[in-house]
Design a protein around this motif. Structure first.
Motif, PDB file in Angstrom:
ATOM      1  N   ARG A  55      -7.115   5.688  -9.526  1.00 22.57           N
ATOM      2  CA  ARG A  55      -6.906   4.239  -9.425  1.00 22.57           C
ATOM      3  C   ARG A  55      -7.780   3.643  -8.344  1.00 22.57           C
ATOM      4  NH1 ARG A  55      -1.422   3.762 -11.241  1.00 22.57           N
ATOM      5  NH2 ARG A  55      -1.727   3.040 -13.372  1.00 22.57           N
ATOM      6  N   ARG A  56      -7.800   4.339  -7.190  1.00 25.96           N
ATOM      7  CA  ARG A  56      -8.592   3.814  -6.075  1.00 25.96           C
ATOM      8  C   ARG A  56     -10.056   3.735  -6.441  1.00 25.96           C
ATOM      9  NH1 ARG A  56      -7.894   4.976  -0.110  1.00 25.96           N
ATOM     10  NH2 ARG A  56      -9.273   3.178  -0.287  1.00 25.96           N
ATOM     11  N   LEU A  57     -10.497   4.636  -7.306  1.00 26.51           N
ATOM     12  CA  LEU A  57     -11.900   4.640  -7.685  1.00 26.51           C
ATOM     13  C   LEU A  57     -12.149   3.748  -8.899  1.00 26.51           C
ATOM     14  CD1 LEU A  57     -12.453   8.312  -6.830  1.00 26.51           C
ATOM     15  CD2 LEU A  57     -14.009   6.501  -6.124  1.00 26.51           C
ATOM     16  N   GLY A  58     -11.138   2.978  -9.246  1.00 28.74           N
ATOM     17  CA  GLY A  58     -11.362   1.977 -10.281  1.00 28.74           C
ATOM     18  C   GLY A  58     -11.138   2.474 -11.695  1.00 28.74           C
TER      19      GLY A  58
ATOM     20  N   SER B 277     -17.622   6.343 -20.349  1.00 31.24           N
ATOM     21  CA  SER B 277     -19.036   6.040 -20.119  1.00 31.24           C
ATOM     22  C   SER B 277     -19.540   6.883 -18.952  1.00 31.24           C
ATOM     23  CB  SER B 277     -19.187   4.561 -19.774  1.00 31.24           C
ATOM     24  OG  SER B 277     -18.700   4.348 -18.470  1.00 31.24           O
ATOM     25  N   GLY B 278     -20.852   6.879 -18.779  1.00 33.12           N
ATOM     26  CA  GLY B 278     -21.429   7.670 -17.695  1.00 33.12           C
ATOM     27  C   GLY B 278     -20.889   7.263 -16.338  1.00 33.12           C
ATOM     28  N   GLY B 279     -20.808   5.973 -16.109  1.00 31.93           N
ATOM     29  CA  GLY B 279     -20.314   5.484 -14.825  1.00 31.93           C
ATOM     30  C   GLY B 279     -18.857   5.867 -14.595  1.00 31.93           C
ATOM     31  N   GLU B 280     -18.063   5.816 -15.659  1.00 32.63           N
ATOM     32  CA  GLU B 280     -16.647   6.181 -15.535  1.00 32.63           C
ATOM     33  C   GLU B 280     -16.493   7.666 -15.221  1.00 32.63           C
ATOM     34  OE1 GLU B 280     -14.898   2.812 -18.620  1.00 32.63           O
ATOM     35  OE2 GLU B 280     -15.470   4.774 -19.361  1.00 32.63           O
TER      36      GLU B 280
ATOM     37  N   SER C 229     -25.952   7.429  -9.584  1.00 33.43           N
ATOM     38  CA  SER C 229     -27.126   7.250 -10.445  1.00 33.43           C
ATOM     39  C   SER C 229     -26.794   6.520 -11.741  1.00 33.43           C
ATOM     40  CB  SER C 229     -27.784   8.598 -10.736  1.00 33.43           C
ATOM     41  OG  SER C 229     -26.852   9.487 -11.274  1.00 33.43           O
ATOM     42  N   GLY C 230     -25.552   6.574 -12.190  1.00 35.43           N
ATOM     43  CA  GLY C 230     -25.228   5.895 -13.440  1.00 35.43           C
ATOM     44  C   GLY C 230     -24.757   4.474 -13.256  1.00 35.43           C
ATOM     45  N   GLN C 231     -24.687   4.017 -12.018  1.00 41.41           N
ATOM     46  CA  GLN C 231     -24.112   2.702 -11.762  1.00 41.41           C
ATOM     47  C   GLN C 231     -25.217   1.666 -11.582  1.00 41.41           C
ATOM     48  OE1 GLN C 231     -20.717   2.750 -11.454  1.00 41.41           O
ATOM     49  NE2 GLN C 231     -20.440   4.943 -11.335  1.00 41.41           N
ATOM     50  N   ASP C 232     -24.866   0.429 -11.782  1.00 36.58           N
ATOM     51  CA  ASP C 232     -25.871  -0.587 -11.510  1.00 36.58           C
ATOM     52  C   ASP C 232     -25.929  -0.834  -9.998  1.00 36.58           C
ATOM     53  OD1 ASP C 232     -24.044  -2.825 -10.771  1.00 36.58           O
ATOM     54  OD2 ASP C 232     -23.359  -2.469 -12.816  1.00 36.58           O
ATOM     55  N   VAL C 233     -26.961  -1.558  -9.607  1.00 37.81           N
ATOM     56  CA  VAL C 233     -27.262  -1.665  -8.183  1.00 37.81           C
ATOM     57  C   VAL C 233     -26.080  -2.186  -7.380  1.00 37.81           C
ATOM     58  CG1 VAL C 233     -28.784  -2.706  -6.499  1.00 37.81           C
ATOM     59  CG2 VAL C 233     -29.668  -2.056  -8.718  1.00 37.81           C
ATOM     60  N   LEU C 234     -25.408  -3.187  -7.928  1.00 35.41           N
ATOM     61  CA  LEU C 234     -24.336  -3.815  -7.181  1.00 35.41           C
ATOM     62  C   LEU C 234     -23.185  -2.848  -6.953  1.00 35.41           C
ATOM     63  CD1 LEU C 234     -24.113  -6.646  -6.052  1.00 35.41           C
ATOM     64  CD2 LEU C 234     -22.523  -7.141  -7.913  1.00 35.41           C
ATOM     65  N   SER C 235     -22.721  -2.206  -8.055  1.00 34.69           N
ATOM     66  CA  SER C 235     -21.560  -1.346  -7.886  1.00 34.69           C
ATOM     67  C   SER C 235     -21.939  -0.065  -7.153  1.00 34.69           C
ATOM     68  CB  SER C 235     -20.924  -1.033  -9.234  1.00 34.69           C
ATOM     69  OG  SER C 235     -21.877  -0.536 -10.110  1.00 34.69           O
ATOM     70  N   ARG C 236     -23.230   0.230  -7.075  1.00 28.47           N
ATOM     71  CA  ARG C 236     -23.677   1.380  -6.306  1.00 28.47           C
ATOM     72  C   ARG C 236     -23.222   1.285  -4.865  1.00 28.47           C
ATOM     73  NH1 ARG C 236     -29.872   2.787  -7.773  1.00 28.47           N
ATOM     74  NH2 ARG C 236     -29.226   3.066  -9.914  1.00 28.47           N
ATOM     75  N   ALA C 237     -23.579   0.163  -4.251  1.00 26.45           N
ATOM     76  CA  ALA C 237     -23.236  -0.022  -2.844  1.00 26.45           C
ATOM     77  C   ALA C 237     -21.722  -0.040  -2.680  1.00 26.45           C
ATOM     78  CB  ALA C 237     -23.849  -1.318  -2.328  1.00 26.45           C
ATOM     79  N   GLN C 238     -21.033  -0.718  -3.619  1.00 22.90           N
ATOM     80  CA  GLN C 238     -19.575  -0.781  -3.542  1.00 22.90           C
ATOM     81  C   GLN C 238     -18.968   0.605  -3.661  1.00 22.90           C
ATOM     82  OE1 GLN C 238     -18.650  -3.378  -6.740  1.00 22.90           O
ATOM     83  NE2 GLN C 238     -18.860  -5.243  -5.513  1.00 22.90           N
ATOM     84  N   LEU C 239     -19.515   1.383  -4.572  1.00 21.37           N
ATOM     85  CA  LEU C 239     -18.954   2.700  -4.814  1.00 21.37           C
ATOM     86  C   LEU C 239     -19.105   3.571  -3.576  1.00 21.37           C
ATOM     87  CD1 LEU C 239     -17.587   4.416  -6.932  1.00 21.37           C
ATOM     88  CD2 LEU C 239     -19.815   5.223  -7.659  1.00 21.37           C
ATOM     89  N   VAL C 240     -20.282   3.520  -2.967  1.00 17.40           N
ATOM     90  CA  VAL C 240     -20.470   4.338  -1.783  1.00 17.40           C
ATOM     91  C   VAL C 240     -19.579   3.859  -0.643  1.00 17.40           C
ATOM     92  CG1 VAL C 240     -22.118   5.107  -0.056  1.00 17.40           C
ATOM     93  CG2 VAL C 240     -22.781   5.041  -2.427  1.00 17.40           C
ATOM     94  N   ALA C 241     -19.442   2.545  -0.531  1.00 18.09           N
ATOM     95  CA  ALA C 241     -18.561   2.006   0.515  1.00 18.09           C
ATOM     96  C   ALA C 241     -17.133   2.498   0.298  1.00 18.09           C
ATOM     97  CB  ALA C 241     -18.609   0.481   0.500  1.00 18.09           C
TER      98      ALA C 241
END
Ligand code: SF4
Lengths: 593, 322
Positions: A142-145, A159-162, A186-198
């Motif tokens: 859940r925390r990871l969306g 999907s790849g991102g999921e 690598s499978g995420q778009d630029v915006l969610s990349r930063a969010q995901l790492v954060a």
């Protein structure tokens, strides 16, 4: 601070495979003597191209390689891991060190549901009941969306991102001490990349997990981590504070990596570092980067550089690099240059009573192998600056250093030798080249003036130079008079004339402004090709921002004798800071070629 | 699944139609020859001849023959045997169970051995045990069935006299209890089943082993290992579970071959299954029996494939939600 994970002199060598195995067959040296520390609660990035050994390191930290291929030391809280048997490793894997692999798409067993796979290590390692394990998997996912729909699904339904998020949830499930995330975004778009790492960092922080980020994208990870380790062909070549490396890379490879990386907005053509990664079973002697390095010296070919504290880094952060020369060299460095003309002076463009300061307090650096563009309108002082740099004018104040030597402090003879290595290409080839001379003579002339080589050698070098600029090299062409050539041909001859002395730096003042549009593009690309093949520095002086953005690494904008803006080409084009730059951009013809 | 079912029904219809058309289009018109007094295969028994004429109805238009044939096949009327003057369906009913017993026993034995051996050999790929097993299975699966069967017959039947030489049960025996019956039938089953097992085991072993090796190289196996799972869990829960998928598909495709192998073996061991029935019918040009046997065997193979499809859908979620 003591290290949580301490890697010392790690080697991973895979035995040669194939039919024709000889005892001497070279092993693949995927990782060759790498040391680094990961501190508790820290985020560290390991950066390198594919084949640099970064993924191999990740796997070595989990004991996934055959034991015989790994040497050196990996200590987790002081406890040695290298040499553990499978049972010993099993106690480390996932509970203490977990990994989110790069290929999340194929990382799940296709026949089991995602939830079961996230819960599996919880049940195996922490002996949770099925319900407890599921609840924990759910909470983490859940925390990871992810939602319960994702968890109920089979891998092929995501999907790849999921899957990547599910992979991260799986890796974090046992609250490991260290999380290795191999290209987690690598499978995420630029915006969610930063969010995901954060998000990842937030979870790691709560769990007390240290994060080891593995990536090929230096520019992206440097913004997300505290420290960076840069690998090249199995060797550690630079490490230090992430923000500082991003701001001032010291190793030529790191520098190239940052420059080669296209940002979303860069208008420049993607430029890779010349050459390609060496064969890991047969790496070059000496510095492994030397075949691609623009500043390699004889020593680089025979002696391996050791990791040492870098000089020339301003801040207090520790920076280690492996380079005999101590890192990227400044080819040309100008400090506080000034030049003024009297109203009756030689060059003054604007008649003024009490003189004009054409160049006011200009600082400028061209690094080894770099393309720098100085852009400004007519009268901005850029041409004067160019002439100061190549020694055609003497500055009123300031210094020009070429390969660390103060040009105006040298004896005349020594200065002459230096200027052989800096060549100037003038705006108007008709000015620079005597129209009565033959092409061969024009190109040979610098060699004759300098007294280099025999006649035959000069002829050969002239042909080579003409070949480099894509001109014919037959006798007929060599015998043609300069005035019979077209503008484009003549400018190429001028470039060949500059190349014949094998310079280290080319300074080109409006090299294409006399040519028509299509010929402009061709000649400017030719310059870029030659620069990159020879590993030269290139300083282009131009009024045309649209033209130079294609090839420049850095752009300096000059107005009324001052540098008003300077920065990486992509940044200057996409986010100009100075009003004058914006005006220049607005005036530039459409960005469409 | 519904679409697949339709596919199977279509296949069944094609099989039925081929079964109808083939003997009628065979050169030399073999069916009419049965009723033609001048031909060598003329059926002398008047009663049988009448039954044949009624079943085939060769004097009626083709379409009428076809309709008659189809309705017969669907209601279990497959004509009468020329040789034995008995309904073909009854003959098949008597022989098919023996063949099913033989093939199912052999197939499950081969499957279990192939799976276990294949999983272990694949897990330890490259080891000497793996190499020995691979070589052995290649040799065995390429040895002629006749040779292996005869060898077993000579050693265990004739020399050691441990097991009966022929038949599916002791002739004229009466069994006081079910257990005795099972033991007698079991003793007769051992040698033919063993022969058939050996004949099919090799390829199953190789298939499982190679699937194992492929699965072990997959990323998810690396992840499973990184997760710190025990080797037992890795081997059985993850690797073999995935290697099972190609195996089941292969098993179904293999069913036809196994039945063909059974025909040979049944004649060799004089086993009272479909093989015997077909063998004898060929000798007597007993067309109704041949056609019926062909139909029965095809249906069994189709059924096996349907079953395998269904099982694979249970096993592989990717086939369930496309
Ligand atoms: S200067 Fe020499 S040691 Fe330094 S990176 Fe280049 S080749 Fe390697």
């Amino acid at each position: 601070m003591s290290a949580l994970l301490s890697v010392r002199d790690l080697h991973v060598h895979f035995p040669a495979v194939g039919e024709h195995q000889t005892p001497a067959a070279a092993a693949t040296r995927a990782v060759d003597g790498i040391s680094f520390d990961l501190r508790a609660g820290e985020t560290l990035a390991i950066v390198g191209e594919t084949g640099s050994g970064k993924t191999t390191i990740g796997r070595a930290l989990l004991g996934l390689h055959p034991p015989a291929s790994v040497q050196g030391s990996i200590r987790l809280q002081g406890e040695e891991l290298v040499g553990l048997d499978e049972t010993g490793w099993r106690a480390v894997r996932w509970q203490r060190i977990a990994m989110a692999v790069q290929s999340a798409g194929t990382a799940f067993d296709p026949v089991y549901r995602i939830a079961a796979q996230i819960a599996e290590p919880l049940r195996v390692h922490l002996h949770l009941s099925a319900r407890e394990a599921d609840a924990r998997a759910m909470a983490l996912a859940r925390r990871l969306g992810l939602t319960s729909r994702h968890l109920r699904a089979y891998p092929h339904q995501l999907s790849g991102g999921e899957k990547q998020r599910a992979m991260l949830a799986m890796a974090l499930s046992c609250e490991p001490e260290v999380l290795i995330a191999d290209e987690p975004t690598s499978g995420q778009d630029v915006l969610s990349r930063a969010q995901l790492v954060a998000l990842l960092q937030a979870i790691c922080c709560e769990q007390g997990t240290s994060l080891l980020l593995i990536s090929h994208d230096l520019a992206a990870v440097a913004q997300l981590t505290e420290r960076v380790v840069v690998l090249y062909a199995g060797k550690l070549i630079e490490t230090g504070d992430a923000a500082e490396i991003l701001a001032s890379p010291r190793h030529p490879y790191t520098w190239g990596l940052l420059n080669a990386y296209p940002t979303m907005t860069t208008a420049r053509d993607l430029r890779a570092i010349r050459g390609s990664l060496p064969d890991p079973s047969n790496p070059p002697m000496g510095c492994r980067f030397h075949p691609r390095c623009t500043q390699a010296v004889a020593r680089c070919r025979v002696e391996e550089p050791l990791l040492a504290r870098s000089t020339g880094v301003a801040s207090g952060g520790e920076r280690l690099i492996a380079c005999h020369l101590g890192g990227l060299q400044a080819l040309l460095e100008a400090t506080a240059l000034r030049k003024a003309f009297r109203a009756n002076g030689q060059i003054g463009r604007r008649p003024a009573d009490d003189g004009v300061e054409a160049v006011r307090d200009v600082d400028l650096v061209v690094w080894e192998g770099e393309v720098v563009a100085v852009v400004g309108e007519t009268g901005s002082g850029k041409t004067t600056l160019g002439r100061l740099l190549v020694g055609q004018l003497v500055p009123d104040a300031g210094q020009v250093r070429f390969e660390a030597q103060d040009l105006f402090g040298l004896s005349t003879a020594a200065r002459k030798r230096c200027y052989r290595r800096i060549q100037f290409i003038a705006q108007d080839p008709f000015d620079a080249i005597s129209p009565r001379l033959s092409v061969g003579k024009v190109v040979r002339e610098p060699l004759e003036v300098q007294g280099i080589g025999t006649d035959d050698e000069r002829q050969a070098r002239a042909r080579e130079a003409l070949d480099a600029v894509s001109l014919p090299t037959d006798e007929g062409f060599l015998g043609r008079r300069a005035h019979t050539l077209s503008g484009g041909q003549l400018q190429r001859v001028a470039i060949a004339r500059a190349l014949v002395l094998d310079p280290k730096l080319l300074v080109a003042d409006e090299p294409v402004s006399m040519l028509d549009a299509s010929e402009q593009a061709r000649v400017i690309n030719l310059l870029k090709d030659i620069q990159s093949a020879r590993g030269m520095g290139l300083l282009i002086i131009s009024h045309d921002l649209a033209l130079v953005r294609k090839i420049a690494d850095r752009i300096l904008v000059m107005q009324q004798g001052r540098i008003v803006e300077a920065g990486p080409a992509g940044r200057v084009i996409s986010a100009p800071q100075h009003a004058y730059t914006r005006a220049l951009l607005g005036a530039a013809p459409a960005f469409d070629w | 699944m519904v679409r697949r079912l339709i596919g199977y029904l279509l296949t069944l219809w094609i099989v039925l139609t081929a079964n109808f058309l083939l003997p009628r289009w065979l050169p030399g018109d073999p069916l009419s020859a049965l009723l033609d007094p001048t031909s060598a295969s003329y059926v002398y028994d008047a009663e049988v001849r009448a039954a044949l004429a009624a079943y085939y109805g060769l004097d009626r238009p083709l379409l009428a023959q076809y309709g008659h044939y189809l309705s017969g096949a669907l209601t279990g009327d497959l004509g009468r045997s020329i040789r034995l003057n008995r309904p073909v369906s009854g003959l098949i009913g008597a022989h098919l169970p023996w063949t099913l017993l033989l093939t199912l026993t052999a197939l499950s034995l081969a499957a279990v051995l192939g799976l276990l051996g294949g999983a272990l050999a694949g897990w330890r790929r490259g080891s000497s045990a793996d190499k020995v097993l691979v070589t052995l299975s290649v040799v065995i699966s390429n040895a002629p069935v006749y040779f292996v069967g005869t060898l077993l017959l000579i050693v265990f039947g004739a020399r050691l006299r441990w097991l009966p030489l022929a038949g599916g049960r002791t002739p004229f025996a009466t069994y006081p209890s079910l257990l005795d019956a099972a033991r007698d039938i079991g003793r007769h089953l051992v040698l033919p089943a063993l022969t058939l097992t050996l004949a099919t085991m090799g390829s199953q072993f190789l298939l499982v082993r190679n699937s194992m090796v492929t699965v072990l190289g997959e990323d998810f196996m690396l992840v499973a290992r990184a997760k710190g799972l025990s080797s037992g869990r890795l081997k059985w829960v993850h690797a073999l579970r995935n290697a099972l998928l190609p195996f089941v598909a292969h098993l179904a495709a293999h069913a036809g071959l196994v039945i063909t192998g059974a025909v040979f073996i049944e004649t060799l061991f004089n086993y009272p299954g479909m093989g015997r029935l077909i063998f004898e019918a060929v000798g007597a040009r007993d067309y109704p029996v041949l056609q019926g046997a062909f139909l029965a065997v095809s249906t069994v193979v189709l059924g096996a494939n349907l079953l395998a499809d269904w099982v694979n859908q249970r096993l592989d979620p990717r086939l369930r939600h496309v």
